[in-house]
Scaffold this active site. Structure first.
Site, PDB file in Angstrom:
ATOM      1  N   CYS A  82      -4.012   2.762 -43.795  1.00 16.84           N
ATOM      2  CA  CYS A  82      -5.137   3.260 -42.996  1.00 16.84           C
ATOM      3  C   CYS A  82      -4.883   4.695 -42.570  1.00 16.84           C
ATOM      4  CB  CYS A  82      -5.317   2.359 -41.781  1.00 16.84           C
ATOM      5  SG  CYS A  82      -6.577   2.938 -40.623  1.00 16.84           S
ATOM      6  N   CYS A  85      -4.158   6.428 -38.209  1.00 17.36           N
ATOM      7  CA  CYS A  85      -2.925   6.832 -37.522  1.00 17.36           C
ATOM      8  C   CYS A  85      -1.968   7.484 -38.512  1.00 17.36           C
ATOM      9  CB  CYS A  85      -2.219   5.625 -36.899  1.00 17.36           C
ATOM     10  SG  CYS A  85      -3.103   4.865 -35.522  1.00 17.36           S
ATOM     11  N   CYS A 164      -7.453  -3.441 -35.374  1.00 19.68           N
ATOM     12  CA  CYS A 164      -6.982  -2.077 -35.141  1.00 19.68           C
ATOM     13  C   CYS A 164      -6.328  -2.035 -33.778  1.00 19.68           C
ATOM     14  CB  CYS A 164      -8.145  -1.089 -35.204  1.00 19.68           C
ATOM     15  SG  CYS A 164      -7.663   0.608 -34.780  1.00 19.68           S
ATOM     16  N   GLN A 272     -14.820  11.987 -24.173  1.00 21.01           N
ATOM     17  CA  GLN A 272     -13.448  11.881 -24.646  1.00 21.01           C
ATOM     18  C   GLN A 272     -13.159  10.438 -25.043  1.00 21.01           C
ATOM     19  OE1 GLN A 272     -11.648  14.315 -25.347  1.00 21.01           O
ATOM     20  NE2 GLN A 272     -11.987  16.023 -23.960  1.00 21.01           N
ATOM     21  N   PHE A 301     -19.296  25.308 -22.487  1.00 21.04           N
ATOM     22  CA  PHE A 301     -19.202  24.113 -23.330  1.00 21.04           C
ATOM     23  C   PHE A 301     -19.035  22.887 -22.424  1.00 21.04           C
ATOM     24  CE2 PHE A 301     -17.100  27.721 -25.422  1.00 21.04           C
ATOM     25  CZ  PHE A 301     -17.838  27.858 -26.581  1.00 21.04           C
ATOM     26  N   ASN A 306     -18.260  16.800 -17.391  1.00 19.68           N
ATOM     27  CA  ASN A 306     -16.961  16.151 -17.197  1.00 19.68           C
ATOM     28  C   ASN A 306     -16.038  16.953 -16.277  1.00 19.68           C
ATOM     29  OD1 ASN A 306     -14.963  14.050 -18.030  1.00 19.68           O
ATOM     30  ND2 ASN A 306     -13.920  15.783 -18.974  1.00 19.68           N
ATOM     31  N   ASP A 378     -14.109  24.523 -22.629  1.00 14.39           N
ATOM     32  CA  ASP A 378     -13.657  23.370 -23.415  1.00 14.39           C
ATOM     33  C   ASP A 378     -14.410  23.388 -24.746  1.00 14.39           C
ATOM     34  OD1 ASP A 378     -12.670  20.965 -24.324  1.00 14.39           O
ATOM     35  OD2 ASP A 378     -13.828  19.722 -22.937  1.00 14.39           O
ATOM     36  N   CYS A 404      -8.851  21.492 -28.403  1.00 16.37           N
ATOM     37  CA  CYS A 404      -8.593  20.357 -29.293  1.00 16.37           C
ATOM     38  C   CYS A 404      -8.001  20.815 -30.621  1.00 16.37           C
ATOM     39  CB  CYS A 404      -9.869  19.553 -29.527  1.00 16.37           C
ATOM     40  SG  CYS A 404     -11.200  20.474 -30.336  1.00 16.37           S
TER      41      CYS A 404
END
Length: 454
Positions: A82, A85, A164, A272, A301, A306, A378, A404
């Site tokens: 998979c 990960c 999962c 998130q 952004f 948040n 962000d 990110c």
């Protein structure tokens, strides 16, 4: 035309010197770098060559001859096949350490900067943390059944998963049940994907359908929802077509208890994926920004608010700017829901990418013509280079940058330091996506006394 030289069948033995940014071991064979899937830094392995390229080769571990002390047994039976990960074989403490090394290397190599201080690493639960995900769906005639899961590693095929370990258990433990449900539908070959969305409570599953389900299909979907407590939505076209089945409407929200804020959202809104880590991130951002009652704060952004709404609890005024009109509308509603009026927090829509500031003016954005004391940004993976000149021109003394992607953060950090008199006061990483090579980080910039305002 010469034929490609066939790959050797015999395994190659090598020492692994380091980990690449995507979590593969790096070896050197005859002076050429080889990225070895499944190998860890400091190990001696035997690997099989899987691909040759001009600048580097690729391989896959056959046998670990000398294991790293950080090697652990993967929890998931599907790890390696998979693509969800990449690092389950690496101890979680070593994973976050590797991510800090990736960020440090990017800052130095791309931005030519180093943080004065490294912030403590942020970590939360390593398993069952994902509350947002997009799962592939495929009916495989040769197997006579439907597969539901992430894509296979370096492949477009859907991995054959029974469960999962990183998805929230409400979905992660039901992949087989989901596959059997879709296999029972008349449109089993016309469902492309399922999107999962969850806050603190209900779970929504959005089925992307390429043709309308029959009444019988609707009955089966409704029965599944009643049995599991999951809420079923359909998406027959673009994002605007997402709608619940009759009686399946869910009210989605998540709380930030430390800031006394609750945010409602729609299933297809950006939130998130890791709720507990997000709470730690918001607290860290507020701590580093340190807004006071006399401060005017800019949040670019801003999404649903948040960071904006928690900042508004402490600042004099905060302006949130977002490109998506629907998110702006929901951010305003969230402000009202939390008792914050426009004397404390305001939102405006602006496309922060397509509207390039005029070199002879402050810029076309309303926010760029105002003065602010502090800012938080962000941005998405592509970074924030387009807004940095206008942002600096607002006169901010301090900036918190949530990233990110280390590459664009490093580029933007170098630009802020070299062109606008900021210094990189601090930086840190957080494990928003445990067991993956994804690096989420936060950087703090302070304008030096000799810094310019434009």
């Amino acid at each position: 035309m010469s034929k490609k030289k066939p790959l050797p069948q015999e395994p190659i033995e090598a020492e692994i010197g380091d980990l690449s940014h995507d979590g593969r071991g790096v070896a050197h064979v005859d002076g050429k770098a080889v990225f070895v899937q499944g190998a860890l830094a400091g190990e001696r392995v035997r690997f099989r060559l899987t691909r040759r390229q001009r600048r580097h080769d690729e391989g896959e571990v056959v046998e670990v001859l000398s294991a790293s002390p950080d090697r652990v047994t993967p929890r998931c039976a599907h790890f390696g096949l998979c693509g969800g990960c990449a690092l389950q074989h690496l101890d979680p403490a070593a994973q976050i350490g590797m991510k800090q090394e990736v960020l440090a290397a990017a800052l130095e190599r791309i931005g030519k900067v180093r943080p004065e201080t490294w912030l403590p690493q942020l970590v939360a639960e390593h398993w069952g943390y994902r509350r947002k995900a997009r799962l592939g769906v495929r009916y495989v005639a040769k197997k006579g059944r439907v597969l539901v899961g992430f894509r296979e590693r370096r492949s477009s095929f859907v991995a054959d998963l029974a469960r999962c370990e990183v998805l929230h258990p409400a979905v992660g433990e039901r992949l087989t049940e989901l596959a059997e449900l879709i296999g029972s539908l008349s449109i089993r070959e016309r469902i492309a994907q399922i999107e999962m969305a969850q806050g603190d409570g209900p779970v929504v599953l959005i089925f992307r359908v390429l043709e309308p389900p029959t009444p019988g299909d609707i009955d089966l979907l409704q029965a599944f929802a009643a049995r599991t407590g999951l809420h079923v939505y359909l998406q027959p076209g673009g994002i605007e077509t997402v709608a619940p089945l009759p009686g399946q409407q869910a009210e989605l929200s998540y709380a930030l208890p430390a800031q006394d804020v609750t945010l409602a959202f729609e299933p297809n809104d950006f939130t998130q994926v890791n709720l507990e880590l997000n709470r730690l991130l918001v607290a860290r951002a507020l701590e580093q920004l340190d807004p006071g009652p006399g401060d005017r704060v800019l949040d670019l952004f801003c999404g649903l608010g948040n960071f904006t709404l928690p900042i508004a609890r402490r600042a004099g005024l905060v302006l949130g700017v977002e490109g998506d009109a629907g998110l702006v509308e929901r951010a305003r509603a969230n402000a009202g829901r939390n008792g914050l009026d426009d004397s404390r927090v305001r939102f405006e829509r602006a496309d922060l990418y397509s509207e390039t500031p005029d070199q002879d003016a402050a810029g076309p954005w309303d926010w760029s013509r105002q003065s602010f004391d502090l800012a938080l940004i962000d941005p998405p993976r592509s970074g924030a280079l387009q807004v940095l000149d206008a942002l600096a021109a607002t006169g901010i003394r301090r900036l918190v940058y949530v990233s990110c992607y280390p590459g664009t953060l490093a580029r933007d950090a170098g630009y802020l330091v070299a062109n606008h008199g900021f210094r990189l006061e601090a930086a840190g990483v957080m494990d928003m996506f445990p067991h993956t090579a994804h690096v989420e980080s936060l950087a703090v910039f302070e304008r030096s006394k000799r810094g310019t305002l434009a």
